[in-house]
Design a protein around this motif. Structure first.
Motif, PDB file in Angstrom:
ATOM      1  N   GLU A   1       5.024   4.112   5.880  1.00 30.51           N
ATOM      2  CA  GLU A   1       6.434   3.713   6.045  1.00 30.51           C
ATOM      3  C   GLU A   1       7.242   4.943   6.430  1.00 30.51           C
ATOM      4  OE1 GLU A   1       8.183   1.435   2.905  1.00 30.51           O
ATOM      5  OE2 GLU A   1       6.455   0.083   2.715  1.00 30.51           O
ATOM      6  N   PRO A   2       7.221   5.316   7.707  1.00 32.91           N
ATOM      7  CA  PRO A   2       7.838   6.584   8.136  1.00 32.91           C
ATOM      8  C   PRO A   2       9.348   6.655   7.954  1.00 32.91           C
ATOM      9  CG  PRO A   2       6.314   5.741   9.797  1.00 32.91           C
ATOM     10  CD  PRO A   2       6.506   4.650   8.802  1.00 32.91           C
ATOM     11  N   THR A   3      10.022   5.513   7.858  1.00 33.34           N
ATOM     12  CA  THR A   3      11.483   5.541   7.752  1.00 33.34           C
ATOM     13  C   THR A   3      11.972   5.257   6.336  1.00 33.34           C
ATOM     14  OG1 THR A   3      11.645   3.200   8.391  1.00 33.34           O
ATOM     15  CG2 THR A   3      11.757   4.837  10.164  1.00 33.34           C
ATOM     16  N   ASN A   4      11.100   5.294   5.356  1.00 30.86           N
ATOM     17  CA  ASN A   4      11.515   5.051   3.972  1.00 30.86           C
ATOM     18  C   ASN A   4      12.094   6.337   3.386  1.00 30.86           C
ATOM     19  OD1 ASN A   4      11.384   4.846   1.032  1.00 30.86           O
ATOM     20  ND2 ASN A   4      10.300   2.932   1.377  1.00 30.86           N
ATOM     21  N   PRO A   5      13.399   6.401   3.134  1.00 31.96           N
ATOM     22  CA  PRO A   5      14.000   7.667   2.686  1.00 31.96           C
ATOM     23  C   PRO A   5      13.525   8.105   1.311  1.00 31.96           C
ATOM     24  CG  PRO A   5      15.608   5.887   2.601  1.00 31.96           C
ATOM     25  CD  PRO A   5      14.405   5.340   3.298  1.00 31.96           C
ATOM     26  N   ARG A   6      13.175   7.156   0.462  1.00 30.70           N
ATOM     27  CA  ARG A   6      12.714   7.558  -0.879  1.00 30.70           C
ATOM     28  C   ARG A   6      11.361   8.239  -0.799  1.00 30.70           C
ATOM     29  NH1 ARG A   6      14.848   6.784  -5.494  1.00 30.70           N
ATOM     30  NH2 ARG A   6      16.260   5.237  -4.631  1.00 30.70           N
ATOM     31  N   PHE A   7      10.469   7.730   0.030  1.00 33.30           N
ATOM     32  CA  PHE A   7       9.172   8.383   0.176  1.00 33.30           C
ATOM     33  C   PHE A   7       9.332   9.775   0.780  1.00 33.30           C
ATOM     34  CE2 PHE A   7       7.001   3.981   0.788  1.00 33.30           C
ATOM     35  CZ  PHE A   7       7.262   3.680  -0.537  1.00 33.30           C
ATOM     36  N   LEU A   8      10.218   9.904   1.757  1.00 33.20           N
ATOM     37  CA  LEU A   8      10.474  11.219   2.358  1.00 33.20           C
ATOM     38  C   LEU A   8      11.089  12.169   1.338  1.00 33.20           C
ATOM     39  CD1 LEU A   8      11.849   9.938   5.765  1.00 33.20           C
ATOM     40  CD2 LEU A   8       9.780  11.324   5.476  1.00 33.20           C
TER      41      LEU A   8
ATOM     42  N   ALA B   1      -0.032  15.479  -5.109  1.00 35.17           N
ATOM     43  CA  ALA B   1       1.220  14.732  -4.950  1.00 35.17           C
ATOM     44  C   ALA B   1       1.655  14.727  -3.493  1.00 35.17           C
ATOM     45  CB  ALA B   1       2.309  15.338  -5.836  1.00 35.17           C
ATOM     46  N   VAL B   2       1.577  15.899  -2.854  1.00 37.85           N
ATOM     47  CA  VAL B   2       1.928  15.985  -1.430  1.00 37.85           C
ATOM     48  C   VAL B   2       1.023  15.080  -0.607  1.00 37.85           C
ATOM     49  CG1 VAL B   2       1.849  17.516   0.587  1.00 37.85           C
ATOM     50  CG2 VAL B   2       3.000  18.261  -1.508  1.00 37.85           C
ATOM     51  N   GLU B   3      -0.262  15.092  -0.923  1.00 39.33           N
ATOM     52  CA  GLU B   3      -1.208  14.248  -0.184  1.00 39.33           C
ATOM     53  C   GLU B   3      -0.837  12.770  -0.310  1.00 39.33           C
ATOM     54  OE1 GLU B   3      -6.013  13.189  -0.259  1.00 39.33           O
ATOM     55  OE2 GLU B   3      -5.220  14.835  -1.468  1.00 39.33           O
ATOM     56  N   ALA B   4      -0.518  12.339  -1.534  1.00 35.76           N
ATOM     57  CA  ALA B   4      -0.201  10.927  -1.755  1.00 35.76           C
ATOM     58  C   ALA B   4       1.126  10.537  -1.107  1.00 35.76           C
ATOM     59  CB  ALA B   4      -0.164  10.632  -3.254  1.00 35.76           C
ATOM     60  N   PHE B   5       2.149  11.387  -1.255  1.00 35.73           N
ATOM     61  CA  PHE B   5       3.440  11.064  -0.644  1.00 35.73           C
ATOM     62  C   PHE B   5       3.360  11.113   0.883  1.00 35.73           C
ATOM     63  CE2 PHE B   5       5.408  12.639  -4.788  1.00 35.73           C
ATOM     64  CZ  PHE B   5       5.668  11.346  -5.248  1.00 35.73           C
ATOM     65  N   THR B   6       2.531  12.001   1.407  1.00 35.06           N
ATOM     66  CA  THR B   6       2.319  12.028   2.860  1.00 35.06           C
ATOM     67  C   THR B   6       1.722  10.710   3.327  1.00 35.06           C
ATOM     68  OG1 THR B   6       2.044  14.434   2.919  1.00 35.06           O
ATOM     69  CG2 THR B   6       1.122  13.189   4.751  1.00 35.06           C
TER      70      THR B   6
ATOM     71  N   ALA C   1       0.817  -1.218   0.000  1.00 34.49           N
ATOM     72  CA  ALA C   1       0.000   0.000   0.000  1.00 34.49           C
ATOM     73  C   ALA C   1       0.848   1.264   0.000  1.00 34.49           C
ATOM     74  CB  ALA C   1      -0.944  -0.005   1.208  1.00 34.49           C
ATOM     75  N   ALA C   2       1.949   1.280   0.745  1.00 30.17           N
ATOM     76  CA  ALA C   2       2.784   2.490   0.796  1.00 30.17           C
ATOM     77  C   ALA C   2       3.377   2.805  -0.571  1.00 30.17           C
ATOM     78  CB  ALA C   2       3.897   2.312   1.833  1.00 30.17           C
ATOM     79  N   ALA C   3       3.900   1.786  -1.249  1.00 28.65           N
ATOM     80  CA  ALA C   3       4.456   2.000  -2.584  1.00 28.65           C
ATOM     81  C   ALA C   3       3.382   2.433  -3.562  1.00 28.65           C
ATOM     82  CB  ALA C   3       5.142   0.725  -3.070  1.00 28.65           C
ATOM     83  N   ALA C   4       2.162   1.919  -3.390  1.00 29.54           N
ATOM     84  CA  ALA C   4       1.061   2.336  -4.263  1.00 29.54           C
ATOM     85  C   ALA C   4       0.719   3.804  -4.050  1.00 29.54           C
ATOM     86  CB  ALA C   4      -0.167   1.457  -4.008  1.00 29.54           C
ATOM     87  N   ARG C   5       0.730   4.265  -2.797  1.00 26.46           N
ATOM     88  CA  ARG C   5       0.484   5.683  -2.533  1.00 26.46           C
ATOM     89  C   ARG C   5       1.593   6.530  -3.170  1.00 26.46           C
ATOM     90  NH1 ARG C   5      -2.828   2.790  -0.748  1.00 26.46           N
ATOM     91  NH2 ARG C   5      -4.185   3.060   1.064  1.00 26.46           N
ATOM     92  N   ALA C   6       2.833   6.066  -3.051  1.00 27.98           N
ATOM     93  CA  ALA C   6       3.941   6.801  -3.663  1.00 27.98           C
ATOM     94  C   ALA C   6       3.816   6.822  -5.176  1.00 27.98           C
ATOM     95  CB  ALA C   6       5.274   6.179  -3.244  1.00 27.98           C
ATOM     96  N   GLY C   7       3.340   5.722  -5.765  1.00 29.07           N
ATOM     97  CA  GLY C   7       3.121   5.697  -7.206  1.00 29.07           C
ATOM     98  C   GLY C   7       2.066   6.701  -7.629  1.00 29.07           C
ATOM     99  N   THR C   8       0.992   6.785  -6.840  1.00 27.38           N
ATOM    100  CA  THR C   8      -0.032   7.798  -7.110  1.00 27.38           C
ATOM    101  C   THR C   8       0.578   9.191  -7.044  1.00 27.38           C
ATOM    102  OG1 THR C   8      -1.804   6.391  -6.230  1.00 27.38           O
ATOM    103  CG2 THR C   8      -2.217   8.764  -6.283  1.00 27.38           C
ATOM    104  N   GLY C   9       1.432   9.423  -6.063  1.00 29.78           N
ATOM    105  CA  GLY C   9       2.090  10.722  -5.948  1.00 29.78           C
ATOM    106  C   GLY C   9       2.936  11.049  -7.163  1.00 29.78           C
ATOM    107  N   THR C  10       3.613  10.052  -7.704  1.00 32.85           N
ATOM    108  CA  THR C  10       4.434  10.289  -8.891  1.00 32.85           C
ATOM    109  C   THR C  10       3.578  10.685 -10.084  1.00 32.85           C
ATOM    110  OG1 THR C  10       6.134   8.757  -8.117  1.00 32.85           O
ATOM    111  CG2 THR C  10       6.107   9.246 -10.458  1.00 32.85           C
ATOM    112  N   VAL C  11       2.439  10.011 -10.257  1.00 33.57           N
ATOM    113  CA  VAL C  11       1.534  10.387 -11.360  1.00 33.57           C
ATOM    114  C   VAL C  11       1.044  11.814 -11.165  1.00 33.57           C
ATOM    115  CG1 VAL C  11      -0.642   9.875 -12.501  1.00 33.57           C
ATOM    116  CG2 VAL C  11       0.841   7.996 -11.772  1.00 33.57           C
TER     117      VAL C  11
END
Length: 235
Positions: free
Chosen positions: A145-152, A134-139, A114-124
């Motif tokens: 996944e609070p410690t994922n550096p790529r999402f941050l 984008a901010v909403e999706a990456f948030t 789910a976290a990667a899917a939210r990040a994918g939505t943010g990229t689109v």
């Protein structure tokens, strides 16, 4: 033109997990595309986990259309799962089928993907220049996944483009502390500092980037961001 206006650089790169995750950043060289390579069929008795490894390997080689074909075959033999859906969405994103990718990303509502899917939505959303969404999706991705550096990193970049450089810097520095070796995070932080009229700090970070072309691109991007945030007083 839409992509050029939407974001200065939008790439898919491997993150610090078992699956490739979308990223928004300045990066090094991307993998060459070799879609013309001939890919041997997977034997009928291939175990499911090994088959998924084959599909992940195709993506790593830039063979995203072949990966989608094998995902079709995998789901025909076995079943569609959140893991195969995520691989499909990420492959669609790589071949610039953003709407199809978004539909699949948004279908993944729970589970470890789910976290990667939210990040994918943010990229689109970032590719479309919709920085609020984008901010909403990456948030949402960083909440899962609070410690994922790529999402941050992605969230920090999107916050910068939204006009919230203070929160963007906070997220980028957090990402940098979690992954000090990441050139993408460092370049995004340098971009933020340069575009926030903190050139000495930005240039100190930029000095760690070996490519003169990348350094020049970041400087140009900083000027573009500054120009967009400056009110037009001509009227």
């Amino acid at each position: 033109m839409r992509r050029a206006a939407a974001a200065l650089s939008l790439l898919l790169a491997s993150a610090c997990s078992s699956l490739p995750l979308p990223s928004v950043s300045f990066s090094g060289n991307s993998s060459p595309r070799r879609d013309a390579e001939v890919v041997a069929p997977v034997p009928p008795g291939q175990p499911q986990a090994l088959y998924l490894d084959v599909i992940t390997g195709l993506r790593a080689r830039g063979l995203h259309r072949a990966a989608i074909a094998h995902l079709d075959e995998y789901e025909r033999r076995f079943a569609r799962t959140p893991a195969t859906a995520l691989l499909r969405a990420q492959s669609l994103l790589e071949i610039n089928d953003d709407q199809a990718a978004l539909t699949v990303f948004q279908s993944i509502r729970s589970g470890p993907e789910a976290a990667a899917a939210r990040a994918g939505t943010g990229t689109v959303m970032a590719r479309q220049g919709d920085w609020d969404r984008a901010v909403e999706a990456f948030t949402a991705a960083t909440q899962l996944e609070p410690t994922n550096p790529r999402f941050l990193n992605n969230l920090g970049y999107a916050l910068l483009r939204q006009g919230n450089s203070e929160q963007g810097e906070y997220r980028l520095r957090m990402a940098s502390e979690l992954d000090p070796a990441s050139a993408e995070i460092r370049n995004n932080l340098a971009l933020l500092l340069l575009s926030s009229n903190r050139a000495p700090d930005g240039e100190r970070l930029l000095a760690q980037t070996p490519s003169p072309e990348t350094r020049a691109a970041i400087r140009r991007a900083a000027v573009q961001i500054q120009n967009r945030s400056t009110p037009d007083r001509s009227s």
